[in-house]
Scaffold this active site. Structure first.
Site, PDB file in Angstrom:
ATOM      1  N   ASN A  49      -3.082   8.587  -5.404  1.00 15.10           N
ATOM      2  CA  ASN A  49      -4.496   8.951  -5.321  1.00 15.10           C
ATOM      3  C   ASN A  49      -5.285   8.311  -6.458  1.00 15.10           C
ATOM      4  O   ASN A  49      -4.812   8.246  -7.591  1.00 15.10           O
ATOM      5  CB  ASN A  49      -4.656  10.471  -5.359  1.00 15.10           C
ATOM      6  N   HIS A  79      -1.859   3.397  -7.641  1.00 14.18           N
ATOM      7  CA  HIS A  79      -2.828   2.570  -6.905  1.00 14.18           C
ATOM      8  C   HIS A  79      -4.151   2.412  -7.656  1.00 14.18           C
ATOM      9  O   HIS A  79      -5.150   2.009  -7.066  1.00 14.18           O
ATOM     10  CB  HIS A  79      -3.074   3.164  -5.505  1.00 14.18           C
ATOM     11  N   CYS A 134     -12.382 -12.603 -15.455  1.00 11.43           N
ATOM     12  CA  CYS A 134     -11.969 -12.815 -16.851  1.00 11.43           C
ATOM     13  C   CYS A 134     -10.972 -11.751 -17.309  1.00 11.43           C
ATOM     14  O   CYS A 134     -10.655 -10.816 -16.593  1.00 11.43           O
ATOM     15  CB  CYS A 134     -13.179 -12.882 -17.785  1.00 11.43           C
ATOM     16  N   CYS A 194     -19.881  -8.682 -14.530  1.00  9.70           N
ATOM     17  CA  CYS A 194     -19.205  -8.529 -15.817  1.00  9.70           C
ATOM     18  C   CYS A 194     -20.148  -8.914 -16.962  1.00  9.70           C
ATOM     19  O   CYS A 194     -20.764  -9.990 -16.926  1.00  9.70           O
ATOM     20  CB  CYS A 194     -17.975  -9.438 -15.812  1.00  9.70           C
ATOM     21  N   CYS A 230     -18.605 -12.289 -18.658  1.00  5.94           N
ATOM     22  CA  CYS A 230     -18.572 -13.624 -18.042  1.00  5.94           C
ATOM     23  C   CYS A 230     -19.489 -13.776 -16.828  1.00  5.94           C
ATOM     24  O   CYS A 230     -19.614 -14.873 -16.290  1.00  5.94           O
ATOM     25  CB  CYS A 230     -17.135 -13.996 -17.669  1.00  5.94           C
ATOM     26  N   ASN A 247       4.607  18.101   3.531  1.00  7.97           N
ATOM     27  CA  ASN A 247       3.544  17.360   4.212  1.00  7.97           C
ATOM     28  C   ASN A 247       3.034  18.141   5.415  1.00  7.97           C
ATOM     29  O   ASN A 247       3.791  18.888   6.053  1.00  7.97           O
ATOM     30  CB  ASN A 247       4.071  15.991   4.663  1.00  7.97           C
TER      31      ASN A 247
HETATM   32  P1  OAD Z   1      -2.443   9.091   4.226  1.00  6.98           P
HETATM   33  O1  OAD Z   1      -3.842   9.355   4.670  1.00  6.98           O
HETATM   34  O2  OAD Z   1      -1.730   7.931   4.823  1.00  6.98           O
HETATM   35  O3  OAD Z   1      -1.548  10.361   4.510  1.00  6.98           O
HETATM   36  C1  OAD Z   1      -1.908  11.638   4.088  1.00  6.98           C
HETATM   37  C2  OAD Z   1      -0.838  12.604   4.544  1.00  6.98           C
HETATM   38  O4  OAD Z   1      -1.148  13.866   4.027  1.00  6.98           O
HETATM   39  C3  OAD Z   1      -0.714  12.726   6.055  1.00  6.98           C
HETATM   40  O5  OAD Z   1       0.634  12.548   6.448  1.00  6.98           O
HETATM   41  C4  OAD Z   1      -1.161  14.177   6.343  1.00  6.98           C
HETATM   42  O6  OAD Z   1      -0.379  14.815   7.331  1.00  6.98           O
HETATM   43  C5  OAD Z   1      -0.905  14.837   5.013  1.00  6.98           C
HETATM   44  N1  OAD Z   1      -1.799  15.974   4.718  1.00  6.98           N
HETATM   45  C6  OAD Z   1      -3.107  16.152   5.059  1.00  6.98           C
HETATM   46  N2  OAD Z   1      -3.567  17.277   4.542  1.00  6.98           N
HETATM   47  C7  OAD Z   1      -2.545  17.849   3.861  1.00  6.98           C
HETATM   48  C8  OAD Z   1      -2.395  19.036   3.101  1.00  6.98           C
HETATM   49  N3  OAD Z   1      -3.413  19.882   2.909  1.00  6.98           N
HETATM   50  N4  OAD Z   1      -1.188  19.293   2.555  1.00  6.98           N
HETATM   51  C9  OAD Z   1      -0.157  18.443   2.726  1.00  6.98           C
HETATM   52  N5  OAD Z   1      -0.232  17.312   3.429  1.00  6.98           N
HETATM   53  C10 OAD Z   1      -1.417  17.018   3.978  1.00  6.98           C
HETATM   54  O7  OAD Z   1      -2.476   9.001   2.630  1.00  6.98           O
HETATM   55  P2  OAD Z   1      -1.415   8.367   1.638  1.00  6.98           P
HETATM   56  O8  OAD Z   1      -0.023   8.586   2.113  1.00  6.98           O
HETATM   57  O9  OAD Z   1      -1.777   8.816   0.290  1.00  6.98           O
HETATM   58  O10 OAD Z   1      -3.967   3.058  -0.658  1.00  6.98           O
HETATM   59  O11 OAD Z   1      -1.757   6.837   1.786  1.00  6.98           O
HETATM   60  C11 OAD Z   1      -1.074   5.933   0.973  1.00  6.98           C
HETATM   61  C12 OAD Z   1      -1.993   4.819   0.561  1.00  6.98           C
HETATM   62  O12 OAD Z   1      -2.539   4.220   1.734  1.00  6.98           O
HETATM   63  C13 OAD Z   1      -3.210   5.289  -0.205  1.00  6.98           C
HETATM   64  O13 OAD Z   1      -2.974   5.344  -1.594  1.00  6.98           O
HETATM   65  C14 OAD Z   1      -4.235   4.246   0.105  1.00  6.98           C
HETATM   66  C15 OAD Z   1      -3.950   4.075   1.570  1.00  6.98           C
HETATM   67  O14 OAD Z   1      -4.266   2.911   2.160  1.00  6.98           O
HETATM   68  C16 OAD Z   1      -4.991   2.363  -1.163  1.00  6.98           C
HETATM   69  O15 OAD Z   1      -6.157   2.571  -0.919  1.00  6.98           O
HETATM   70  C17 OAD Z   1      -4.582   1.271  -2.077  1.00  6.98           C
END
Ligand code: OAD
Length: 243
Positions: free
Chosen positions: A99, A116, A127, A146, A149, A216
């Site tokens: 996050n 991330h 730069c 920036c 630069c 999850n």
């Molecule tokens: P996702 O949006 O892919 O997944 C979020 C997960 O949280 C899902 O599987 C939901 O079921 C679960 N969820 C939702 N609400 C919840 C709750 N209250 N309690 C528990 N689980 C819950 O998000 P990430 O896995 O964090 O990268 O995504 C990974 C990366 O992909 C992010 O850091 C981002 C994204 O693209 C960048 O932006 C670089």
């Protein structure tokens, strides 16, 4: 769902990986799923170097909206349960988060790896100036530049197609290595298991001997890699599991 606490004793080393689901109960949208950000904001346009080159104003609009929202939300009981675990375990605790919203730090976590990047940090796209704190939500159409630069600034976020910071990966490796001397636990929460390398951390932890837990709301893509899978909200399950 009722969950028995995970016993944390003075031999326990706990590595935690969090994703967007942990902030969902604070009102921060997740990326995938029905209301996910990537439904309305295509990844390749707002979260890739190519998207930034093509339309930097659109990218800044996206992250400025995220900054404005993240400034109005607060940590939830899931974040706070992780702070208590850190207070209990000290150096035998490490929180790795995907996050960028800063809520773990605002809750009080300090043994923290922001894998991330961070929404409230910017850096120069050209730069060598160090990344710096920047909470500005820029008005639509603005592309900040920036001071050093004159090149475009960009959010200090790891985009698709970019490498993770080696220092962060090194900190995780060092923690797992140190944890081999005790009882190693790995806990992932609120993450879809769709984005690597983070989604592969469970396998790395297993190879280091960790007992692995997943919390999850839905079935994560990598759920079968965990020893224990609990389905539900992290704001309820993390306090139940960690006390
Ligand atoms: P996702 O949006 O892919 O997944 C979020 C997960 O949280 C899902 O599987 C939901 O079921 C679960 N969820 C939702 N609400 C919840 C709750 N209250 N309690 C528990 N689980 C819950 O998000 P990430 O896995 O964090 O990268 O995504 C990974 C990366 O992909 C992010 O850091 C981002 C994204 O693209 C960048 O932006 C670089």
């Amino acid at each position: 769902m009722a969950a028995e606490p995970i016993p944390l004793d003075d031999r326990t080393w706990l590595l935690v990986l969090t994703g967007a689901g942990v902030s969902a109960e604070s009102g921060v949208p997740t990326f995938r799923g029905v209301d996910g950000l990537w439904r309305t904001h295509p990844v390749e346009r707002v979260a890739s170097p190519e998207g930034f080159a093509a339309d930097p104003a659109l990218v800044w609009e996206f992250y400025s909206e995220r900054r404005a929202l993240a400034g109005t939300v607060a940590p939830n009981p899931g974040h706070r349960a992780l702070v208590r675990a850190e207070e209990r375990l000290g150096e035998r605790f490490l929180l790795v988060t995907q996050n960028v919203d800063g809520l773990h730090r605002r809750a009080g976590s300090s043994r923290l790896v922001e894998l991330h990047g961070n929404l409230f940090t910017s850096r120069c796209s050209r730069c060598a100036r160090e990344p710096f704190p920047d909470s500005t939500a820029y008005p639509s159409g603005t592309v900040p530049v920036c001071d050093a630069c004159g090149a475009r600034l960009r959010p200090h976020i790891v985009w698709f197609g970019e490498m993770l910071d080696e220092r962060n990966l090194g900190a995780i490796d060092a923690f797992l290595e140190a944890g081999r001397q005790g009882r190693l636990l790995f806990l992932a929460a609120g993450t879809s298991g769709a984005v690597y390398p983070a989604a592969g951390l469970v396998d790395v932890a297993r190879r280091a001997g960790a007992d692995t837990w997943l919390v999850n709301a839905d079935v994560a893509d990598n759920a079968q890699h965990f020893d224990h899978v609990l389905r539900g909200k992290s704001g309820e399950l993390l306090p139940a599991l960690l006390g």
